[in-house]
Design a protein around this motif. Structure first.
Motif, PDB file in Angstrom:
ATOM      1  N   GLY A 181       9.444  -7.289   4.742  1.00 48.58           N
ATOM      2  CA  GLY A 181       8.505  -7.142   5.854  1.00 48.58           C
ATOM      3  C   GLY A 181       7.483  -6.064   5.651  1.00 48.58           C
ATOM      4  O   GLY A 181       6.949  -5.493   6.615  1.00 48.58           O
ATOM      5  N   GLY A 182       7.128  -5.748   4.382  1.00 48.31           N
ATOM      6  CA  GLY A 182       6.100  -4.719   4.130  1.00 48.31           C
ATOM      7  C   GLY A 182       4.707  -5.314   4.121  1.00 48.31           C
ATOM      8  O   GLY A 182       4.497  -6.448   4.528  1.00 48.31           O
ATOM      9  N   ALA A 192      14.018  -4.012   0.587  1.00 48.15           N
ATOM     10  CA  ALA A 192      13.276  -3.871   1.848  1.00 48.15           C
ATOM     11  C   ALA A 192      12.319  -5.052   2.000  1.00 48.15           C
ATOM     12  O   ALA A 192      11.667  -5.458   1.039  1.00 48.15           O
ATOM     13  N   GLY A 195       7.178   1.720   6.562  1.00 47.96           N
ATOM     14  CA  GLY A 195       6.907   0.606   7.477  1.00 47.96           C
ATOM     15  C   GLY A 195       7.619  -0.691   7.135  1.00 47.96           C
ATOM     16  O   GLY A 195       7.344  -1.731   7.745  1.00 47.96           O
ATOM     17  N   PHE A 196       8.540  -0.667   6.194  1.00 48.89           N
ATOM     18  CA  PHE A 196       9.320  -1.879   5.925  1.00 48.89           C
ATOM     19  C   PHE A 196      10.274  -2.104   7.100  1.00 48.89           C
ATOM     20  O   PHE A 196      10.833  -1.147   7.649  1.00 48.89           O
ATOM     21  N   HIS A 197      10.477  -3.388   7.465  1.00 49.34           N
ATOM     22  CA  HIS A 197      11.285  -3.691   8.650  1.00 49.34           C
ATOM     23  C   HIS A 197      12.781  -3.754   8.338  1.00 49.34           C
ATOM     24  O   HIS A 197      13.584  -3.104   8.968  1.00 49.34           O
ATOM     25  N   SER A 198      13.132  -4.554   7.342  1.00 48.47           N
ATOM     26  CA  SER A 198      14.574  -4.690   7.063  1.00 48.47           C
ATOM     27  C   SER A 198      14.881  -3.956   5.759  1.00 48.47           C
ATOM     28  O   SER A 198      14.389  -4.332   4.701  1.00 48.47           O
ATOM     29  N   ARG A 232      11.725   2.924   5.155  1.00 43.12           N
ATOM     30  CA  ARG A 232      11.540   2.807   6.614  1.00 43.12           C
ATOM     31  C   ARG A 232      10.272   3.529   7.034  1.00 43.12           C
ATOM     32  O   ARG A 232       9.484   3.033   7.827  1.00 43.12           O
ATOM     33  N   ARG A 242       1.044  -9.057   3.177  1.00 40.86           N
ATOM     34  CA  ARG A 242       1.731  -8.888   4.462  1.00 40.86           C
ATOM     35  C   ARG A 242       3.107  -9.570   4.394  1.00 40.86           C
ATOM     36  O   ARG A 242       3.217 -10.700   3.931  1.00 40.86           O
ATOM     37  N   GLY A 243       4.142  -8.860   4.776  1.00 38.53           N
ATOM     38  CA  GLY A 243       5.497  -9.426   4.763  1.00 38.53           C
ATOM     39  C   GLY A 243       6.175  -9.348   3.397  1.00 38.53           C
ATOM     40  O   GLY A 243       7.289  -9.845   3.228  1.00 38.53           O
ATOM     41  N   ARG A 272       3.872  -0.207  -0.410  1.00 36.79           N
ATOM     42  CA  ARG A 272       3.415  -1.076   0.666  1.00 36.79           C
ATOM     43  C   ARG A 272       1.948  -1.479   0.514  1.00 36.79           C
ATOM     44  O   ARG A 272       1.571  -2.607   0.841  1.00 36.79           O
TER      45      ARG A 272
END
Ligand SMILES: C[S@@+](CC[C@H](N)C(=O)[O-])C[C@H]1O[C@@H](n2cnc3c(N)ncnc32)[C@H](O)[C@@H]1O
Length: 307
Positions: free
Chosen positions: A305-306, A303, A284-287, A281, A260-261, A255
């Motif tokens: 959204g990091g 993954a 901090g990854f979202h999906s 997870r 971003r993202g 990450r």
């Protein structure tokens, strides 16, 4: 190889070595004999391997063999073929190392004993990366850790013309192979190859996507593996006692190297996929999703959204 015309009658004399070498062997005779021989050695892909090796010995495309089934094969061609059959059947050298090439994502990838032979399941990693980079024209920066033959980076470069790629490996000889492949495919300008451990060669840089097919086989499984794997580099296969020695720090540190993202996709063993998803997870990854290979096994964790 006994001759295809060998006499079966009880009173028939066995052909001499000279008679055997002078007998007419067609393409189909050789394929049948070799496929039976490979099968007797426990090789699952016996017929396919025979076709690949005979095509290589004759210097033709594999599909050409089907048009030439009845064509006689000369003694000189058979001698060349015999050596390839010996290496495959007795030494269990992978076909790709004998022919020097393996198709990956429809690209011809040159392989040597310094690199992992690209596997079909790794195309799942390429497919996951393409989904994380949906806009084919959008400029983006990709980091591939552990590029080996360069197969994954080259597949991505061929699919996404605006992608700027950095491909790393701890093995300099693997990077030489990767660079050679990039040059042959006309993609060398698009990929920066750098040598080093994990994120060391790219300290301070940020990427939109990180990909890796790291060595993830557990050392404890060594004795259960097919003999072919002994011909590939240990450093490309084994990830310490539990297979996680490279995989875990690679995922946990991803990450901080992402914009971003940004996204991450890693290949792993099916039994490791839930661990990898958990680390993603936690980082901090979202999906976070598990992708299956063509055999239906969890093979890639992707993954987004990091960063
Ligand atoms: C499983 S192979 C993958 C090769 C290629 N990407 C593919 O998918 O066919 C793993 C590669 O990672 C490299 N490697 C092993 N440990 C590494 C590390 N700590 N940092 C960077 N690369 C590493 C190996 O040299 C090897 O080329």
């Amino acid at each position: 190889m006994s001759t295809p015309t060998e006499v079966t009658g009880a009173t028939a004399a066995r052909p001499t070595r000279e008679e055997r070498s002078q007998a007419v062997w067609t393409v189909l005779d050789l394929l049948k004999w070799t496929a039976d021989y490979f099968a007797s050695k426990g090789i699952d892909t016996a017929r396919l391997d025979s076709e690949c090796l005979l095509a290589h010995a004759l210097g033709v495309e594999r599909m050409r063999l089907y048009l030439d089934f009845d064509k006689p094969v000369t003694e000189a061609e058979r001698a060349a073929f015999r050596e390839l059959v010996r290496r495959r059947g007795s030494e269990r050298v992978p076909v790709a190392q004998i022919t020097g090439v393996r198709e990956f994502w429809s690209l011809p990838i040159r392989v040597t004993a310094d690199v992992l032979v690209p596997r079909p399941e790794t195309e799942t990693l390429v497919a996951a990366a393409l989904e994380l980079l949906p806009d084919a024209e959008a400029p983006a920066r990709l980091l591939e850790i552990g590029t080996g033959s360069g197969a994954v980076a080259l597949a991505l470069a061929s699919e996404r013309p605006a992608l700027r790629i950095t491909a790393t490996d701890v093995s300099r000889s693997a990077l030489d192979v990767a660079l050679g492949n990039a040059e042959v495919l006309g993609l060398a300008e698009r990929i920066r190859f750098v040598c080093g451990d994990l994120y060391t060669p790219v300290q301070g840089e940020l990427f939109d996507l990180i990909l890796s097919n790291p060595p993830y086989v557990a050392e404890s499984q060594r004795r259960t593996l097919p003999p072919e794997l002994a011909h590939e580099p240990d450093s490309a296969l084994f990830g310490g006692p539990d297979g996680l020695r490279v995989l875990e720090p690679l995922v946990r540190a991803a990450r901080v190297h992402l914009e971003r993202g940004g996204g991450l996709a890693v290949e792993c063993a099916p039994a490791q996929a839930d661990h990898v998803a958990g680390w993603c997870r936690k980082a901090g990854f979202h999906s976070v999703t598990n992708r299956r290979d063509l055999a239906g096994r969890d093979r890639v964790v992707a993954a987004g959204g990091g960063g």
